[in-house]
Write a protein that holds these residues in place. Sequence first.
Motif, PDB file in Angstrom:
ATOM      1  N   ASP A  52      16.846  14.817  27.343  1.00  9.54           N
ATOM      2  CA  ASP A  52      17.680  13.927  28.018  1.00  9.54           C
ATOM      3  C   ASP A  52      16.982  12.461  28.493  1.00  9.54           C
ATOM      4  N   GLU A  53      15.687  12.729  28.670  1.00  8.38           N
ATOM      5  CA  GLU A  53      15.112  11.358  29.208  1.00  8.38           C
ATOM      6  C   GLU A  53      14.819  10.493  27.704  1.00  8.38           C
ATOM      7  N   LEU A  54      14.554  11.191  26.696  1.00 10.72           N
ATOM      8  CA  LEU A  54      14.392  10.313  25.355  1.00 10.72           C
ATOM      9  C   LEU A  54      15.787   9.799  25.289  1.00 10.72           C
ATOM     10  N   VAL A  55      16.962  10.518  25.324  1.00 10.74           N
ATOM     11  CA  VAL A  55      18.190   9.763  24.950  1.00 10.74           C
ATOM     12  C   VAL A  55      18.326   8.396  25.730  1.00 10.74           C
ATOM     13  N   ALA A  56      18.223   8.779  27.082  1.00  9.49           N
ATOM     14  CA  ALA A  56      18.329   7.612  28.005  1.00  9.49           C
ATOM     15  C   ALA A  56      17.365   6.344  27.884  1.00  9.49           C
ATOM     16  N   LEU A  57      16.265   6.689  27.368  1.00 11.58           N
ATOM     17  CA  LEU A  57      15.318   5.523  27.027  1.00 11.58           C
ATOM     18  C   LEU A  57      16.132   4.945  25.740  1.00 11.58           C
ATOM     19  N   VAL A  58      16.223   5.626  25.045  1.00  9.22           N
ATOM     20  CA  VAL A  58      17.070   4.893  23.606  1.00  9.22           C
ATOM     21  C   VAL A  58      18.089   4.133  24.140  1.00  9.22           C
ATOM     22  N   GLU A  59      18.943   4.585  24.927  1.00 11.43           N
ATOM     23  CA  GLU A  59      20.124   3.535  25.426  1.00 11.43           C
ATOM     24  C   GLU A  59      19.578   2.566  26.432  1.00 11.43           C
ATOM     25  N   ARG A  60      18.643   2.827  27.348  1.00  8.99           N
ATOM     26  CA  ARG A  60      18.118   1.922  28.143  1.00  8.99           C
ATOM     27  C   ARG A  60      17.547   0.641  27.434  1.00  8.99           C
ATOM     28  N   GLU A  61      16.563   0.887  26.421  1.00  9.53           N
ATOM     29  CA  GLU A  61      16.093  -0.018  25.801  1.00  9.53           C
ATOM     30  C   GLU A  61      16.708  -0.565  24.509  1.00  9.53           C
ATOM     31  N   ARG A  62      17.971   0.040  24.370  1.00 14.06           N
ATOM     32  CA  ARG A  62      18.666  -0.526  23.056  1.00 14.06           C
ATOM     33  C   ARG A  62      17.939  -0.361  21.792  1.00 14.06           C
TER      34      ARG A  62
END
Length: 429
Positions: A52-62
């Motif tokens: 979950d955190e990895l997916v959020a990181l990918v979205e946040r940092e585009r």
Amino acid sequence: MRVLVVGGGGREHALAWKLARSARVTALYAAPGNPGIAEVAECVPVRADALDELVALVERERIDLTVVGPEVPLILGLADRLAARGRPVFGPTRLAAELEGSKVFAKRFFARHGIATARFETFEEPGAARDFVRALGGRAVVKADGFAAGKGAVVCDDVAAADRAIGDMLERRVFGEAGARVVVEERLEGEELSFFVLTDGERVCPLAAAQDHKAALDGDRGPNTGGMGAYSPAPVLDDALTRRILDTVIRPTVRGMAAEGRPYRGVLFAGLMLTAEGPKLLEYNARFGDPECQVLLARLADDLVPVCQAVAEGRGLPEALAWRREAAVCVVLASGGYPGSYKTGYPIAGLEAAAARPGVTLFHAGTAREDGRLVTGGGRVLGVTALGAGVPEAIAAAYAAVADVAFEGMHYRRDIGGRALARLGRDAP
Ligand code: AMP
Ligand code: GLY
């Protein structure tokens, strides 16, 4: 391009180091990374299995491209989650990663597609498994079906050892649910060989040959480890053998996975045994080997970014990559006691001197920062990697750099690359 490397070991340091050299990369992140990776990327404290955190990181940092180092996030389905959001990812989907994640799936797949492998059967019931061990004459390998952190395969010399391994897995559940099913197979004899390709699900691009040394001590003695060193090229893998492995093992696998609706995209790492009857497939891994990745990327001349992109997007994968002519050798410096228990937190000295040597790169595996000081933080601490005109020269360069480095309890093998020297008819430098 904004790129994320998932993982924090020596393999991921090599990936980050190589990606950082690409002119196409404008931002490089690693999760969780390590102190070596921090020299080339921004490390974010997110574990490699925290999907979950990895997916959020990918979205946040585009993030435009995620390169996954270890198998666990792949087996858990990180590639599926990112692909579903239109985020390109280098690494197979959950179903494709079952080639590594389920021994039962893998062995049945090899059988379905006519890929030569050790004779086997799968069991959930200990009595039947023990009968099959007797039919094999006791020389058997007992493998937990699921993920067991590299400890799930027990190579047995006799019936008693195989009975014990079956009891551990099916009765005492030492690997939990991962051992609820086992594969029992014939024990093969021969030299082991690793073979790496990239595939986009259809096309196959072989990588240079690389070999590791799994045993903890010189002369292949002592317990098995993740790998105490590696070298590339590997003289055992000539053109004829390469062609044979591609035609009889790799291409049938890539075609078969696509035909079964689980196209495989990523690195495919085959573990083979060179038997008297020819190469037989022991297993697949869904990732680069560690420390094989360190020597492969030290030798890769091409930019890694477009190659990873081609794999991720399923188009444009070249048939071959360009490699430096030099050989590469990686010597792993491990904590005293590894692969058993060991202490951490010891200061590491001599890194600057070692890294200043021409052609030498120090890949961090288990290091940590304490009050600004670099200390040991894992079993495999550093991978001292050197280029040389040939394998003998690379060995000499790597060990010269090893001599610069010191920490309490440091242990390493003194014969990395020795098998290549023996094949080349050369003495140790
Ligand atoms: P695996 O978990 O399948 O990679 O097995 C780990 C290690 O066990 C391999 O790298 C081999 O050294 C050994 N091994 C696995 N299967 C066999 C086999 N059928 N015969 C002999 N050795 C094996
Ligand atoms: N060095 C072997 C592996 O990464 O599995």
